[in-house]
Design a protein around this motif. Structure first.
Motif, PDB file in Angstrom:
ATOM      1  N   GLU A 169      -5.230  11.168  18.796  1.00 53.50           N
ATOM      2  CA  GLU A 169      -5.756   9.833  19.144  1.00 53.50           C
ATOM      3  C   GLU A 169      -6.241   9.142  17.944  1.00 53.50           C
ATOM      4  N   ILE A 170      -7.380   9.601  17.185  1.00 57.61           N
ATOM      5  CA  ILE A 170      -8.055   9.176  16.002  1.00 57.61           C
ATOM      6  C   ILE A 170      -6.689   9.145  14.912  1.00 57.61           C
ATOM      7  N   GLY A 171      -5.875   9.959  14.687  1.00 59.88           N
ATOM      8  CA  GLY A 171      -4.842   9.656  13.917  1.00 59.88           C
ATOM      9  C   GLY A 171      -4.023   8.638  13.981  1.00 59.88           C
ATOM     10  N   ASP A 172      -3.498   8.337  15.424  1.00 56.62           N
ATOM     11  CA  ASP A 172      -2.760   7.290  15.579  1.00 56.62           C
ATOM     12  C   ASP A 172      -3.391   6.257  15.432  1.00 56.62           C
ATOM     13  N   GLY A 173      -4.560   6.227  15.794  1.00 57.14           N
ATOM     14  CA  GLY A 173      -5.354   4.714  15.586  1.00 57.14           C
ATOM     15  C   GLY A 173      -5.454   4.547  14.059  1.00 57.14           C
ATOM     16  N   CYS A 174      -5.411   5.472  13.340  1.00 59.23           N
ATOM     17  CA  CYS A 174      -5.658   5.373  11.672  1.00 59.23           C
ATOM     18  C   CYS A 174      -4.233   4.650  11.216  1.00 59.23           C
ATOM     19  N   LEU A 175      -3.198   5.178  11.947  1.00 55.86           N
ATOM     20  CA  LEU A 175      -2.028   4.876  11.248  1.00 55.86           C
ATOM     21  C   LEU A 175      -1.637   3.462  11.865  1.00 55.86           C
ATOM     22  N   GLU A 176      -2.030   2.976  12.888  1.00 56.15           N
ATOM     23  CA  GLU A 176      -1.896   1.582  13.470  1.00 56.15           C
ATOM     24  C   GLU A 176      -2.826   0.745  12.583  1.00 56.15           C
ATOM     25  N   MET A 177      -4.094   1.129  12.237  1.00 57.07           N
ATOM     26  CA  MET A 177      -4.854   0.339  11.121  1.00 57.07           C
ATOM     27  C   MET A 177      -3.940   0.162   9.827  1.00 57.07           C
ATOM     28  N   LEU A 178      -3.273   1.212   9.281  1.00 53.01           N
ATOM     29  CA  LEU A 178      -2.588   1.264   8.084  1.00 53.01           C
ATOM     30  C   LEU A 178      -1.450   0.329   8.367  1.00 53.01           C
ATOM     31  N   PHE A 179      -0.624   0.479   9.346  1.00 55.98           N
ATOM     32  CA  PHE A 179       0.699  -0.308   9.505  1.00 55.98           C
ATOM     33  C   PHE A 179       0.406  -1.728   9.555  1.00 55.98           C
ATOM     34  N   ALA A 180      -0.970  -2.348  10.203  1.00 49.04           N
ATOM     35  CA  ALA A 180      -1.221  -3.710  10.443  1.00 49.04           C
ATOM     36  C   ALA A 180      -1.563  -4.318   9.022  1.00 49.04           C
ATOM     37  N   ASN A 181      -2.424  -3.390   8.187  1.00 48.42           N
ATOM     38  CA  ASN A 181      -2.765  -4.037   6.948  1.00 48.42           C
ATOM     39  C   ASN A 181      -1.372  -3.938   6.009  1.00 48.42           C
ATOM     40  N   TRP A 182      -0.765  -3.080   5.949  1.00 48.78           N
ATOM     41  CA  TRP A 182       0.490  -2.931   5.313  1.00 48.78           C
ATOM     42  C   TRP A 182       1.379  -3.895   5.519  1.00 48.78           C
ATOM     43  N   ARG A 183       1.613  -4.430   6.770  1.00 48.60           N
ATOM     44  CA  ARG A 183       2.700  -5.664   6.953  1.00 48.60           C
ATOM     45  C   ARG A 183       1.815  -7.005   6.684  1.00 48.60           C
ATOM     46  N   ASN A 184       0.436  -7.070   6.935  1.00 49.39           N
ATOM     47  CA  ASN A 184      -0.033  -8.243   6.535  1.00 49.39           C
ATOM     48  C   ASN A 184      -0.104  -8.461   5.092  1.00 49.39           C
ATOM     49  N   THR A 185      -0.169  -7.378   4.264  1.00 50.15           N
ATOM     50  CA  THR A 185      -0.129  -7.605   2.914  1.00 50.15           C
ATOM     51  C   THR A 185       1.049  -8.028   2.516  1.00 50.15           C
TER      52      THR A 185
ATOM     53  N   ALA B  41      19.005  -9.937  24.581  1.00 52.20           N
ATOM     54  CA  ALA B  41      18.184  -8.753  24.521  1.00 52.20           C
ATOM     55  C   ALA B  41      16.806  -9.318  23.616  1.00 52.20           C
ATOM     56  N   GLN B  42      15.593  -8.778  23.964  1.00 53.07           N
ATOM     57  CA  GLN B  42      14.641  -9.043  23.325  1.00 53.07           C
ATOM     58  C   GLN B  42      14.492  -8.086  21.728  1.00 53.07           C
ATOM     59  N   GLU B  43      14.368  -8.676  20.705  1.00 53.70           N
ATOM     60  CA  GLU B  43      14.274  -8.028  19.308  1.00 53.70           C
ATOM     61  C   GLU B  43      12.978  -8.368  18.548  1.00 53.70           C
ATOM     62  N   ASN B  44      13.151  -7.555  17.354  1.00 57.29           N
ATOM     63  CA  ASN B  44      12.064  -7.781  16.629  1.00 57.29           C
ATOM     64  C   ASN B  44      12.044  -8.941  15.903  1.00 57.29           C
ATOM     65  N   ASN B  45      10.928  -9.725  15.626  1.00 57.23           N
ATOM     66  CA  ASN B  45      10.697 -10.919  14.794  1.00 57.23           C
ATOM     67  C   ASN B  45      11.268 -10.714  13.332  1.00 57.23           C
ATOM     68  N   PHE B  46      12.111 -11.469  12.902  1.00 57.15           N
ATOM     69  CA  PHE B  46      12.475 -11.592  11.402  1.00 57.15           C
ATOM     70  C   PHE B  46      11.855 -12.498  10.782  1.00 57.15           C
ATOM     71  N   LEU B  47      11.303 -12.271   9.631  1.00 68.24           N
ATOM     72  CA  LEU B  47      10.898 -13.396   8.864  1.00 68.24           C
ATOM     73  C   LEU B  47      11.541 -13.698   7.405  1.00 68.24           C
ATOM     74  N   PRO B  48      12.169 -14.955   7.634  1.00 66.09           N
ATOM     75  CA  PRO B  48      13.065 -15.509   6.327  1.00 66.09           C
ATOM     76  C   PRO B  48      12.157 -15.248   4.943  1.00 66.09           C
ATOM     77  N   PHE B  49      12.897 -14.397   4.238  1.00 61.95           N
ATOM     78  CA  PHE B  49      12.464 -14.271   2.983  1.00 61.95           C
ATOM     79  C   PHE B  49      11.196 -13.370   3.021  1.00 61.95           C
ATOM     80  N   GLY B  50      10.711 -12.591   4.294  1.00 55.84           N
ATOM     81  CA  GLY B  50       9.707 -11.467   4.455  1.00 55.84           C
ATOM     82  C   GLY B  50       8.495 -12.625   4.225  1.00 55.84           C
ATOM     83  N   TRP B  51       8.313 -13.747   4.523  1.00 55.16           N
ATOM     84  CA  TRP B  51       7.059 -14.592   4.436  1.00 55.16           C
ATOM     85  C   TRP B  51       6.740 -15.063   5.753  1.00 55.16           C
ATOM     86  N   ASN B  52       5.361 -14.958   5.873  1.00 52.11           N
ATOM     87  CA  ASN B  52       4.889 -15.446   7.071  1.00 52.11           C
ATOM     88  C   ASN B  52       4.487 -16.777   6.947  1.00 52.11           C
ATOM     89  N   ALA B  53       5.221 -17.389   7.632  1.00 49.37           N
ATOM     90  CA  ALA B  53       5.020 -19.071   7.520  1.00 49.37           C
ATOM     91  C   ALA B  53       3.525 -19.585   7.464  1.00 49.37           C
TER      92      ALA B  53
END
Length: 326
Positions: free
Chosen positions: A53-69, A280-292
């Motif tokens: 449970e702790i490991g999964d929570g840590c990976l979620e934190m890593l993913f959120a920061n990786w994606r935002n960066t 069907a529902q899909e993931n969000n695609f960011l043009p140029f990988g940018w967060n508008a």
């Protein structure tokens, strides 16, 4: 006829009683040992569940920061030092502003039942890798081109990152620990807009007044509205093979008209699409990988960062000549 003596009867009774007592004692010992074993197994299972449970929570934190960066940067590839954590920062961070903050661990309040959090975290990192998950140089040398995993075309490729979290919690006995080693691969996927027949970043309504056939995938980053059976969507065929992918949306799909559409008044009807392949529902695609939300700003004094059209328009006089991030 000789009668058995009372002494013999008494002796037999004592032997039987001793045997019964011995058997009962053995059964009690077996039951007690089994109970102890099951208790240890249950405690160990709870310990490993806590660690996972702790490991999964840590990976979620890593993913959120990786994606935002990644969403705040315009670079196609970011090396490992953009994703250093409070546990793992062996080299210098990037020198270009803004320098990303070290990724923290989840707050202790996220794991109230953990007996030794956050001391139980022994590994917490993100490492850039090649497609075979071999670590890439950190920091990368000058003019370094990281290996990527390629798709059907040269404009479709991915970069990979291995996120790791090792968690050690006390074992059922006081002398050891139970360790969970949790791993997850993050994929930075780059695609070409020519993958889609229609790609919309905003709300999309397709309600043709007469027969309209569209071939290829259709995607919107918000909601999809289809109000007429005049619309027929078919799959692309490449070398006699049907390539799956019709209509996709991120928000919701409605057989009807978009809010604010006052032109269409007839009863809406569903479109035609390949059998078994409704929108069907899909993931969000960011043009140029940018967060508008991070890239564009219509309220500042820079007239060249109001939207995607700024990429192809001539910069306004007296303003910066490029989009600004952050």
């Amino acid at each position: 006829m000789r009668k058995p003596s009372a002494f013999t009867k008494s002796g037999n009774s004592v032997v039987v009683a001793m045997l019964v007592t011995f058997v009962v004692t053995v059964l009690i010992a077996i039951s007690a040992n089994y109970t102890q074993q099951m208790s240890r197994i249950a405690k160990r299972s709870r310990a490993i569940d806590t660690a996972m449970e702790i490991g999964d929570g840590c990976l979620e934190m890593l993913f959120a920061n990786w994606r935002n960066t990644y969403r705040s940067e315009t670079a196609t590839f970011l090396p490992t030092n953009y994703f250093y954590t409070t546990f793992y920062h062996p080299n210098s961070q990037p020198s270009t502003a803004p320098v990303p903050a070290l990724i923290p661990t989840p707050p202790p309040s996220a794991f109230p039942s953990a007996p030794n959090y956050p001391d139980c975290i022994t590994k917490y990192e993100i490492v850039a890798t090649d497609p075979m998950l071999a670590p890439l140089p950190d920091p990368p040398p000058n003019n370094y081109y990281p290996p990527a995993g390629y798709g059907p075309g040269s404009s479709q490729f991915s970069y990979y990152y291995l996120a790791s979290a090792d968690i050690s919690v006390p074992a059922p006995n006081a002398n050891g620990t139970v360790t969970a080693k949790v791993r997850r691969v993050f994929e930075k996927k780059l695609n070409t807009p020519w993958t889609w027949a229609i790609f919309y970043n905003d709300l999309l309504e397709i309600t043709p007044g007469s027969a309209l056939g569209l071939t290829g995938p259709i995607h919107t980053n918000t909601s999809l509205y289809t109000g007429s059976s005049n619309l027929t969507v078919t799959n692309t065929v490449v070398n006699s093979i049907s390539v799956l992918g019709t209509m996709g949306y991120v928000g919701s799909w409605t057989v009807g008209y978009a809010p604010g559409d006052t032109y269409h008044t007839a009863a809406p009807t569903a479109p035609s699409y390949p059998s078994g392949q409704p929108p069907a529902q899909e993931n969000n695609f960011l043009p140029f990988g940018w967060n508008a939300a991070q890239i564009f700003n219509v309220s500042d004094t820079n007239g060249n960062n109001d939207g995607y059209r700024e990429i192809i328009e001539v910069p306004g006089a007296g303003t910066t000549t490029r989009l600004t991030c952050g």
